[in-house]
Design an enzyme around this catalytic site. Sequence first.
Site, PDB file in Angstrom:
ATOM      1  N   GLU A 253       0.875  -1.173   0.000  1.00 14.79           N
ATOM      2  CA  GLU A 253       0.000   0.000   0.000  1.00 14.79           C
ATOM      3  C   GLU A 253       0.910   1.220   0.000  1.00 14.79           C
ATOM      4  OE1 GLU A 253      -3.490   2.224   2.608  1.00 14.79           O
ATOM      5  OE2 GLU A 253      -2.310   0.613   3.491  1.00 14.79           O
ATOM      6  N   CYS A 287      -2.622   8.596   2.604  1.00 13.29           N
ATOM      7  CA  CYS A 287      -2.467   8.318   1.172  1.00 13.29           C
ATOM      8  C   CYS A 287      -3.769   8.496   0.412  1.00 13.29           C
ATOM      9  CB  CYS A 287      -1.908   6.918   0.964  1.00 13.29           C
ATOM     10  SG  CYS A 287      -2.876   5.621   1.755  1.00 13.29           S
TER      11      CYS A 287
END
Length: 492
Positions: A253, A287
């Site tokens: 990720e 993010c």
Amino acid sequence: MSVDISGARSSADLFVNGSWTAGKAGHLDNVDPGNGRTIGAVSLASTEQIAEAIAAAENAFAAWSATPAVARGDILRRAAGLLADRAEEATATILLETGKTEADARGEIGRAVETLRWNGEQAGRIQATMYPGTGSRRTSIPTALGPVAVITAWNFPAVLATRKLGAALAAGCTVVFKASEFAPATARLIVEMLVDAGLPAGAVNLVFGEPRAVSEQLTKSPSIKALSFTGSTAVGKALAAQAAPNLIRTVLELGGHAPVLVMDDADVDHAIATTAAAKFGSAGQSCVAPSRYFVHESRYQEFVDKFTAKAASHVLGHGTEDRVTLGAVAHQGRVDALVRLARDAADHGATITTGGSQADRDGFYFEPTVVAGLPLDSEAILLSEEPFGPIATVSSFSTLDEAIDAANAAPYSFAAYLFTDSMAVRDEVVRRLNASNLGINQLAPSLPDVPLGGLGNSGYGYEGGIEGILAFTQLRLVSETHVTRGESHARR
């Protein structure tokens, strides 16, 4: 202030093979980003201690993977309950070592509890799938891969730990957990919850150390069968290269630079109210935080004026202070990076309508910043480099094609957001926008029960949902034909 910080954890040792032990490679200070003061220390593991952690995970794997899935789930659910019971301590711990506001810290602990509980519930639902056929039976059996290396970032230390550890443990894997040195006490607290809930020795081993050296040792070990990492794209690519020689399965990720498309028929007030929480929550260090706003030219000035006012309304300060709505960033390096991005944007003709500088107070604070007027084809690095802080650009467009092309121009494809009342626009954006997590007139939250994965430079593999647990398993195919008893006897 309503959070009691007197019980907060501030230091962390290693946890190897069921025992807490000091690191033999020295220690680093644990610093409160909200005031720059040292609040504790984190132990650093030697190469020998990393090796011991790997060996402990390997030795514990057979017993843990053979533990009934329901029993594994019971431990995770008990850990969730313990974390909920100690929410005040956990909230204070995150607040002090990450610079979050009280609201952000409490929200993260709530998500961490939910994540542990959901993975505990799912553990008992992992089951084989049968595919009947003529004269034969085929069965797909999820089987735990083996010891897993987990490496987490500092921005959401409780959520990232519970998401990765919960899924790996539910699948029957053991773990070497390399947590961030910027949030060590939170990692320690999560491991304590698991241990107090009954996790056996060796099932989770917590280490800290120089990131590159630790990751290289983990990925070079033939014992490690999978790697789960959350962090920057550059580091994720390096880890993928390190994992390749041993064919270690990886779940990555990585970075994001989320675009927000605001169409001419959008409710501007709703778009701002919806996305501002994600843009400035946790000081923008997410993010999936919105960072590039593309607004139709007919609504552009209205949006800039209202968004600027919203950003400027934030109250900066330490999470223990009253009425604070925006906390610190992780360290001075993040502040310096954000200042550089703002100055470069100004050099490329943008107007900084609010913020743009380090706040004049102790700690690591960057003012909430709006950068307006960058052309869609601008070479300002803020349009292509993930800012990871409380700064956003606002640019105008005239056609949907322009907006989609600009949104797709950055090398990230994680989250994106669209505000419109048009189903035709919605369908076109869903079809053409490079994003793995798309919110339409709302945010697109990462929840425990739904799989979410990166795309392109934002990573690959899935976390959340049953897919996140199956990432740590091998689907073994067993094909068999049943013979009659007479045939069986004839062959003896």
